[in-house]
Design an enzyme around this catalytic site. Structure first.
Site, PDB file in Angstrom:
ATOM      1  N   GLU A  22       0.801  -1.244   0.019  1.00  0.00           N
ATOM      2  CA  GLU A  22       0.023   0.126  -0.049  1.00  0.00           C
ATOM      3  C   GLU A  22       0.874   1.348  -0.081  1.00  0.00           C
ATOM      4  O   GLU A  22       0.361   2.305  -0.432  1.00  0.00           O
ATOM      5  CB  GLU A  22      -0.762  -0.048   0.953  1.00  0.00           C
ATOM      6  N   TYR A  54     -15.999  26.507   1.324  1.00  0.00           N
ATOM      7  CA  TYR A  54     -16.042  25.108   1.019  1.00  0.00           C
ATOM      8  C   TYR A  54     -15.052  24.679  -0.101  1.00  0.00           C
ATOM      9  O   TYR A  54     -14.451  23.594   0.010  1.00  0.00           O
ATOM     10  CB  TYR A  54     -17.444  24.403   0.712  1.00  0.00           C
ATOM     11  N   GLU A  74      -7.536   6.658  10.908  1.00  0.00           N
ATOM     12  CA  GLU A  74      -7.799   7.417  12.093  1.00  0.00           C
ATOM     13  C   GLU A  74      -6.857   8.624  12.342  1.00  0.00           C
ATOM     14  O   GLU A  74      -7.504   9.495  12.702  1.00  0.00           O
ATOM     15  CB  GLU A  74      -7.841   6.260  13.175  1.00  0.00           C
ATOM     16  N   LYS A  99     -12.675   4.389   2.493  1.00  0.00           N
ATOM     17  CA  LYS A  99     -11.538   3.738   1.480  1.00  0.00           C
ATOM     18  C   LYS A  99     -12.164   2.614   0.822  1.00  0.00           C
ATOM     19  O   LYS A  99     -12.226   1.379   1.154  1.00  0.00           O
ATOM     20  CB  LYS A  99     -10.630   3.149   2.644  1.00  0.00           C
TER      21      LYS A  99
END
Length: 119
Positions: A22, A54, A74, A99
């Site tokens: 990854e 935004y 996290e 994800k």
């Protein structure tokens, strides 16, 4: 005040993950974000300077994820929340990091956090 500014499905290509393979590829994350913001002032003034921008928030989130390249969702969520509260003055937010494809049998996986106090 119960006003919210939101961003849904913001796509970011970045390095993320705990496995060695990854760390050698870019993966797509999808960001959903709700932020408490008093929209009465920009609603009355019709001036973007009074609004929570935004587009600027989106650019900051994308840049932060690309720079951070975290192992964990996290970690990414906590860092984004901290940045938005400090740099944009957001007192409360709900952030979801998706994800897609991380678990082939699942439609989606991710984390959702809320930080701050909703007015």
């Amino acid at each position: 005040m119960t006003d919210t500014v939101f961003i849904e499905g913001l796509a970011v290509e970045t390095v993320i993950g705990v496995y060695d393979w990854e760390r050698t590829i870019r993966q797509r994350l999808l960001v959903d974000l709700e932020m408490a913001w008093d929209n009465r002032v920009p609603g009355a003034s019709d001036d973007v300077a009074d609004a929570l921008d935004y587009a600027a928030v989106s650019e900051r989130v994308q840049q932060q994820l690309q720079d951070l390249q975290p192992a964990l969702l996290e970690t990414a969520a906590e860092e984004i929340a901290r940045t938005l509260q400090q740099e944009f003055g957001v007192c409360w937010l709900r952030l979801t990091l998706n994800k897609p494809g991380a678990v082939p049998a699942a439609a989606n996986v991710g984390v959702r956090i809320e930080r701050g106090q909703r007015p």
